[in-house]
Motif scaffolding. Structure first.
Motif, PDB file in Angstrom:
ATOM      1  N   VAL A  17      90.186  27.790  69.286  1.00 18.72           N
ATOM      2  CA  VAL A  17      88.947  27.678  68.518  1.00 18.72           C
ATOM      3  C   VAL A  17      87.770  27.782  69.470  1.00 18.72           C
ATOM      4  N   ASN A  18      86.585  28.056  68.912  1.00 21.86           N
ATOM      5  CA  ASN A  18      85.386  28.080  69.752  1.00 21.86           C
ATOM      6  C   ASN A  18      84.427  26.983  69.318  1.00 21.86           C
ATOM      7  N   ALA A  19      83.373  26.800  70.080  1.00 19.78           N
ATOM      8  CA  ALA A  19      82.448  25.679  69.864  1.00 19.78           C
ATOM      9  C   ALA A  19      81.825  25.695  68.468  1.00 19.78           C
ATOM     10  N   SER A  20      81.614  26.886  67.902  1.00 20.10           N
ATOM     11  CA  SER A  20      80.970  26.969  66.584  1.00 20.10           C
ATOM     12  C   SER A  20      81.888  26.514  65.457  1.00 20.10           C
ATOM     13  N   GLU A  21      83.169  26.314  65.772  1.00 20.94           N
ATOM     14  CA  GLU A  21      84.143  25.873  64.760  1.00 20.94           C
ATOM     15  C   GLU A  21      84.431  24.373  64.861  1.00 20.94           C
ATOM     16  N   ILE A  22      83.578  23.685  65.612  1.00 17.64           N
ATOM     17  CA  ILE A  22      83.740  22.251  65.847  1.00 17.64           C
ATOM     18  C   ILE A  22      82.452  21.525  65.465  1.00 17.64           C
ATOM     19  N   ILE A  23      82.571  20.448  64.708  1.00 18.78           N
ATOM     20  CA  ILE A  23      81.425  19.573  64.440  1.00 18.78           C
ATOM     21  C   ILE A  23      81.785  18.181  64.933  1.00 18.78           C
ATOM     22  N   VAL A  24      80.972  17.668  65.842  1.00 20.26           N
ATOM     23  CA  VAL A  24      81.203  16.338  66.402  1.00 20.26           C
ATOM     24  C   VAL A  24      80.759  15.288  65.376  1.00 20.26           C
ATOM     25  N   THR A  25      81.578  14.266  65.213  1.00 21.23           N
ATOM     26  CA  THR A  25      81.332  13.261  64.177  1.00 21.23           C
ATOM     27  C   THR A  25      81.352  11.861  64.783  1.00 21.23           C
ATOM     28  N   THR A  26      80.902  10.908  63.990  1.00 22.94           N
ATOM     29  CA  THR A  26      80.928   9.507  64.410  1.00 22.94           C
ATOM     30  C   THR A  26      82.329   8.964  64.111  1.00 22.94           C
ATOM     31  N   GLY A  27      83.237   9.253  65.029  1.00 27.32           N
ATOM     32  CA  GLY A  27      84.632   8.873  64.861  1.00 27.32           C
ATOM     33  C   GLY A  27      85.383   9.828  63.950  1.00 27.32           C
ATOM     34  N   GLY A  28      86.716   9.707  63.973  1.00 29.48           N
ATOM     35  CA  GLY A  28      87.543  10.493  63.058  1.00 29.48           C
ATOM     36  C   GLY A  28      87.276  10.119  61.611  1.00 29.48           C
ATOM     37  N   SER A  29      86.799   8.892  61.397  1.00 28.60           N
ATOM     38  CA  SER A  29      86.505   8.444  60.026  1.00 28.60           C
ATOM     39  C   SER A  29      85.446   9.323  59.370  1.00 28.60           C
ATOM     40  N   GLU A  30      84.357   9.587  60.088  1.00 27.07           N
ATOM     41  CA  GLU A  30      83.306  10.442  59.522  1.00 27.07           C
ATOM     42  C   GLU A  30      83.805  11.871  59.362  1.00 27.07           C
ATOM     43  N   ALA A  31      84.679  12.310  60.267  1.00 26.10           N
ATOM     44  CA  ALA A  31      85.253  13.658  60.140  1.00 26.10           C
ATOM     45  C   ALA A  31      86.027  13.780  58.833  1.00 26.10           C
ATOM     46  N   LEU A  32      86.774  12.749  58.480  1.00 28.21           N
ATOM     47  CA  LEU A  32      87.525  12.765  57.216  1.00 28.21           C
ATOM     48  C   LEU A  32      86.583  12.748  56.022  1.00 28.21           C
ATOM     49  N   LEU A  33      85.523  11.948  56.097  1.00 32.06           N
ATOM     50  CA  LEU A  33      84.547  11.913  55.003  1.00 32.06           C
ATOM     51  C   LEU A  33      83.851  13.267  54.844  1.00 32.06           C
ATOM     52  N   PHE A  34      83.506  13.911  55.973  1.00 34.51           N
ATOM     53  CA  PHE A  34      82.893  15.245  55.908  1.00 34.51           C
ATOM     54  C   PHE A  34      83.861  16.253  55.296  1.00 34.51           C
ATOM     55  N   ALA A  35      85.129  16.172  55.693  1.00 37.01           N
ATOM     56  CA  ALA A  35      86.121  17.108  55.168  1.00 37.01           C
ATOM     57  C   ALA A  35      86.285  16.934  53.661  1.00 37.01           C
ATOM     58  N   MET A  36      86.432  15.691  53.235  1.00 34.43           N
ATOM     59  CA  MET A  36      86.591  15.440  51.792  1.00 34.43           C
ATOM     60  C   MET A  36      85.342  15.851  51.030  1.00 34.43           C
ATOM     61  N   GLY A  37      84.171  15.523  51.595  1.00 38.26           N
ATOM     62  CA  GLY A  37      82.922  15.892  50.930  1.00 38.26           C
ATOM     63  C   GLY A  37      82.728  17.385  50.821  1.00 38.26           C
ATOM     64  N   SER A  38      83.277  18.129  51.774  1.00 36.38           N
ATOM     65  CA  SER A  38      83.080  19.582  51.808  1.00 36.38           C
ATOM     66  C   SER A  38      84.003  20.344  50.864  1.00 36.38           C
ATOM     67  N   ILE A  39      85.161  19.754  50.528  1.00 35.75           N
ATOM     68  CA  ILE A  39      86.145  20.538  49.762  1.00 35.75           C
ATOM     69  C   ILE A  39      86.479  19.949  48.393  1.00 35.75           C
ATOM     70  N   THR A  40      85.968  18.747  48.083  1.00 30.29           N
ATOM     71  CA  THR A  40      86.332  18.134  46.800  1.00 30.29           C
ATOM     72  C   THR A  40      85.100  17.762  45.993  1.00 30.29           C
ATOM     73  N   ASP A  41      85.301  17.715  44.689  1.00 25.95           N
ATOM     74  CA  ASP A  41      84.336  17.154  43.753  1.00 25.95           C
ATOM     75  C   ASP A  41      84.957  15.911  43.132  1.00 25.95           C
ATOM     76  N   PRO A  42      84.135  15.005  42.579  1.00 17.47           N
ATOM     77  CA  PRO A  42      84.695  13.807  41.936  1.00 17.47           C
ATOM     78  C   PRO A  42      85.770  14.174  40.912  1.00 17.47           C
ATOM     79  N   GLY A  43      86.891  13.488  40.992  1.00 12.84           N
ATOM     80  CA  GLY A  43      88.013  13.753  40.091  1.00 12.84           C
ATOM     81  C   GLY A  43      89.058  14.691  40.668  1.00 12.84           C
ATOM     82  N   ASP A  44      88.724  15.379  41.770  1.00  7.58           N
ATOM     83  CA  ASP A  44      89.724  16.235  42.415  1.00  7.58           C
ATOM     84  C   ASP A  44      90.804  15.380  43.073  1.00  7.58           C
ATOM     85  N   GLU A  45      91.911  16.048  43.438  1.00  3.94           N
ATOM     86  CA  GLU A  45      93.078  15.334  43.951  1.00  3.94           C
ATOM     87  C   GLU A  45      93.485  15.849  45.333  1.00  3.94           C
ATOM     88  N   ILE A  46      93.971  14.921  46.154  1.00  5.32           N
ATOM     89  CA  ILE A  46      94.560  15.268  47.446  1.00  5.32           C
ATOM     90  C   ILE A  46      95.946  14.634  47.517  1.00  5.32           C
TER      91      ILE A  46
END
Length: 397
Positions: free
Chosen positions: A87-116
């Motif tokens: 991967v390259n630098a443009s494909e990485i977003i630094v977050t406040t811990g892995g916790s925020e990374a998970l919140l960003f991921a969920m926020g980016s791909i799901t809407d309320p009521g969606d399932e994982i």
């Protein structure tokens, strides 16, 4: 009177931290508590990271870029390349811990009521992140008798619905220590491509792999350029849990551009912690070699001692530094509280994490606990000795 939100009411308590008041009360009575409940390594943080903070020349503690500093992201990309993750630098977003990374991921791909879909038991805070994001977790149960291996892929397929947006795994796993094989990742890759889903992989324990096995990242050679979202963190790798630096990584440009908007909304990740994390990337391999030997010895000691207790069932972890054990008690929650409130051996007791909180299916894992082998071997042996005596006393009361 103003009311609390349903989301707030539904936020789960941490099974890892909810027993803290009982442990504090035990300590006030003069009882020593062995903490097997939380993945806080006792391994020393690399000197190179600590020195970078002490010797920095920052004059103004300014915001960093929302996606993290260019220098740090470039160095992370170089680190990944050494791990067969291109991967390259443009494909990485630094977050406040892995916790925020998970919140960003969920926020980016799901809407309320969606399932994982998530194999359970899983890291307890996935419950919290999903609740905060309005997402429904659909569990697929892995079994202690099978060492918590990936459930049959048919079980995943049965659960896929129009609301399904992703499958989430932790590899190696928290709380199980299970390490997914290349074949298991290939099966997941095939199903997410077939159904146009994302595969999110929490890979914060990548370095901690034992028995000459190999970690396989979803961003390695699985053809998941459009589907893969990797979550990472410095917390465990460098014993830097307090730095609160992680990242979300994906080759899917829409995912990264969307996650960046979440990153911009919270302004930036912490500057000093990025300085420490950037320096930590220079940690020599010898550091990890020593840590792996130490954790493997601890794992072997813990599993051997637990297997000496009649009626205890324990899975053998291949990575991370956790294991799940099933105790011959009526309820692990009650036992974990009782051992802190009412039991000690030689003025010592033990704190474990009841494993029911690592499941979302009600009534599952009620006799199981997660044990973090983050203590030295002598303390692990003492801890299991206490647990053995406590189980006998608890069942006799």
């Amino acid at each position: 009177m103003p009311t609390i939100s349903n989301k707030g009411k539904n936020m789960p308590e941490s099974p890892i931290r909810k027993l803290v008041p009982y442990a504090e009360n035990a300590k006030k009575k003069g009882i020593e508590v062995f903490h097997l409940n939380i993945g806080q390594p006792d391994i020393k943080t690399p000197d190179i990271a600590l020195e970078a903070i002490k010797n920095n020349t920052v004059k103004v503690l300014a915001y960093s870029r929302s996606e993290g500093s260019e220098e740090y992201r470039q160095k992370i990309a170089n680190y990944y390349k050494k791990n067969n993750i291109n991967v390259n630098a443009s494909e990485i977003i630094v977050t406040t811990g892995g916790s925020e990374a998970l919140l960003f991921a969920m926020g980016s791909i799901t809407d309320p009521g969606d399932e994982i879909i998530i194999p359970e038991p899983f890291y307890a805070n996935y419950n919290g992140f999903s609740t905060a994001s309005g997402v429904t977790i659909v569990p697929v149960i892995s079994k202690i008798e099978e060492n918590f291996a990936l459930p049959p892929i048919e079980e995943f397929e049965k659960l896929i619905s129009p609301k399904t947006k992703a499958i989430l795994i932790c590899n190696p796993g928290n709380p199980t220590g299970y390490l997914y094989s290349k074949e298991e990742i290939q099966k997941l890759a095939k199903i997410v491509k077939k159904h146009d889903l994302f595969l999110i992989s929490d890979e914060v324990y990548r370095e901690f792999v034992y028995d000459n096995l190999q970690h396989h990242s979803i961003l390695s050679d699985f053809g998941l350029e459009d589907n893969a979202i990797m979550i990472d963190s410095v917390s465990k790798r460098y014993s830097m849990c307090g730095a609160r630096i992680g990242c979300v990584v994906s080759k899917n440009k829409d995912v990264i551009s969307t996650a960046l908007k979440f990153a911009q909304a919270r302004l930036s990740p912490p500057t000093f912690a990025q300085i420490a994390s950037e320096a930590a990337l220079e940690t020599p391999q010898s550091y990890f070699d020593e840590v792996i030997v130490e954790y493997k010895d601890r794992r072997d000691t813990l599993i051997a001692e637990l297997n000496k207790i009649d009626g205890v069932k324990v899975a053998s972890p291949k990575g991370a530094f956790y294991c799940v054990a099933e105790f011959p008690v009526d309820n692990a929650d009650s036992f974990a509280q009782w051992i802190l409130e009412s039991f000690s051996l030689n003025n010592q007791t033990v704190m474990v994490a009841p494993a029911a909180g690592f499941y979302s299916t009600k009534g599952i894992g009620t006799k199981q606990v997660r044990i973090a082998y983050v203590l030295k071997k002598e303390d692990l042996i003492k801890s299991v000795e206490i647990l053995k005596a406590a189980i006998t006393a608890y069942n006799a009361k």
